[in-house]
Write a protein that holds these residues in place. Structure first.
Motif, PDB file in Angstrom:
ATOM      1  N   VAL A 285       0.849  -1.116  -0.082  1.00 20.91           N
ATOM      2  CA  VAL A 285       0.022   0.099   0.086  1.00 20.91           C
ATOM      3  C   VAL A 285       0.808   1.347   0.032  1.00 20.91           C
ATOM      4  CG1 VAL A 285      -1.747   1.253   1.287  1.00 20.91           C
ATOM      5  CG2 VAL A 285      -1.728  -1.175   1.439  1.00 20.91           C
TER       6      VAL A 285
ATOM      7  N   SER B 238      -1.813   7.008  -0.529  1.00 23.69           N
ATOM      8  CA  SER B 238      -3.342   6.508  -1.210  1.00 23.69           C
ATOM      9  C   SER B 238      -4.192   7.183  -0.508  1.00 23.69           C
ATOM     10  CB  SER B 238      -3.383   4.896  -1.064  1.00 23.69           C
ATOM     11  OG  SER B 238      -2.359   4.074  -1.717  1.00 23.69           O
TER      12      SER B 238
ATOM     13  N   LEU C  45      -7.224   0.052  -4.092  1.00 25.75           N
ATOM     14  CA  LEU C  45      -5.831  -0.264  -4.628  1.00 25.75           C
ATOM     15  C   LEU C  45      -6.049  -1.184  -5.947  1.00 25.75           C
ATOM     16  CD1 LEU C  45      -4.650  -1.885  -1.327  1.00 25.75           C
ATOM     17  CD2 LEU C  45      -3.494   0.300  -2.351  1.00 25.75           C
TER      18      LEU C  45
END
Length: 398
Positions: free
Chosen positions: A201, A205, A234
């Motif tokens: 990740v 984000s 994602l």
């Protein structure tokens, strides 16, 4: 066979009473000495102040310097990693934790958790994207497994990733995450319809945040954070493709726990050396306190446990290098060495008397740091049960 005359024996070295240096290669010693010099130059002059202030300033610069030393992802191969032996990585952990547990934690989480997860379970594209920059310290990583309500039982985690078309949508919370607030990438483990999966990740984000945890009395010179994921979207290729289930995160934890086996002995060594120096110079009743029997008994017991622990760490490192190290053996090392390191610190504190609680000496700082090391990456109870199951064949976890 008679013993050789004492005149032919090497002199007794109080800093290495068992002659463990003889077990090391020239390259091992070079790695150890390089990391020791870096820690002495960059960490020790300032660590008491950082600890008192509860911060680790310049962490990104420190990470780049550690990257230039080859200390990040040190035992991994390729992608800019040093490809060092397990013993050499362990020696580096010992020297880093002799400076402070927070510095060793930075390196362990970066290399043995975040980088190792990508290196071991990631796609070639994920490895090429992240590992070279992480090995150089240009990108800091973190590892999200523990949750506010689920520490020793990660199978019960609530963080969840669901498919949405070609994407994944991630929601959940992780707690007590080293490096979280300064990380550029997080490896996050989550429940899915197919079982527990790992996700790479980028921390920029949308929906991802990492508020720092403050008011700590342990690992104060370390960045500790919560990870918050609210509808983090994602792409499909964010998932680690080569593992499903708990064997993924637990495999990473075994790699990191191995570093703790060595690192805890660094904290113990620093505390023992402080107590030994103090005992030789502090005078009471007309002579140095090191000349009294009770103090010598404490120093002898501390030295025995310290160097037994280093010998154990070296043995486990050799087994890891030979591809023969079992998770139960890592539990053996972490359980013993962290427990004994704490006891060494506490005994050293008694030798220093009231000075033992002062940050002018490293003892109390190491003792409080080790209280966290005792708990994270497997509590005492978890490692006792791992060994208990291995010894009896009976599972007592449930």
């Amino acid at each position: 066979m008679s013993a050789p005359p004492s005149s032919t024996l090497p002199p007794f070295d109080p800093s290495d009473p068992l002659g463990l240096d003889d077990l090391l290669t020239d390259e091992d010693r070079a790695v150890r000495d390089t990391v020791r010099r870096w820690a002495a130059d960059r960490v020790l002059p300032q660590i008491a102040d950082w600890y008192e202030r509860g911060e680790l300033p310049g962490i990104r610069e420190l990470a780049r310097e550690l990257g230039s030393l080859g200390a990040l992802g040190m035992s991994l191969t390729g992608y800019g990693c040093a490809g060092a032996s397990a013993v050499q990585y362990g020696l580096a952990c010992l020297e880093l934790e002799a400076a402070d547990s927070g510095i060793r934690s930075l390196v362990s989480v970066q290399g043995s958790l975040a980088m190792y997860a990508i290196w071991r379970f990631g796609s070639e594209e994920q490895k090429q994207r992240w590992l070279p920059a992480m090995a150089a310290g240009e990108i800091i990583g973190c590892f999200g497994l523990t949750e506010p309500d689920h520490g020793s039982d990660p199978a019960a985690m609530r963080t969840y990733a669901k498919r949405d078309g070609g994407d994944w949508v991630l929601n959940g919370r992780k707690m007590w995450i080293t490096n979280g607030s300064v990380a550029g990438v997080a490896v996050v483990w989550a429940q899915t319809d197919d079982g527990i999966r790992g996700f790479v990740v980028p921390t920029g984000s949308p929906g991802f945040s990492a508020p720092e945890i403050t008011h700590k009395w342990s690992l104060r010179a370390s960045v500790t954070s919560e990870l918050v994921m609210d509808d983090v979207r994602l792409p499909a290729d964010a998932v680690l493709p080569e593992v499903t289930g708990l064997r993924g995160p637990l495999g990473c934890l075994s790699h990191a726990r191995y570093g703790i086996v060595w690192g805890s002995m660094g904290a113990a060594r620093a505390s023992f050396e402080a107590a030994l120096d103090y005992a030789k110079t502090r005078e009471q009743f007309g002579k140095p306190i090191g000349g009294f029997q009770l103090t010598q008994a404490k120093l002898a017991d501390m030295a025995v446990e310290l160097h037994k622990g280093i010998l154990l760490a070296h043995h486990l490192g050799q087994r890891m290098d030979a591809g023969r190290l079992r998770p139960e053996q890592i539990s053996f090392g972490k359980l013993n060495n962290v427990r004994e390191a704490i006891e060494i610190c506490r005994t050293a504190r008694t030798i220093l008397g009231a000075n033992g609680i002062s940050l002018e000496y490293p003892v109390m700082r190491h003792a409080t740091n080790l209280e966290s090391v005792l708990t994270y990456e497997g509590t005492v109870e978890m490692h006792q049960l791992v060994l208990g199951k291995a010894l009896t064949g009976l599972d007592a976890f449930r």
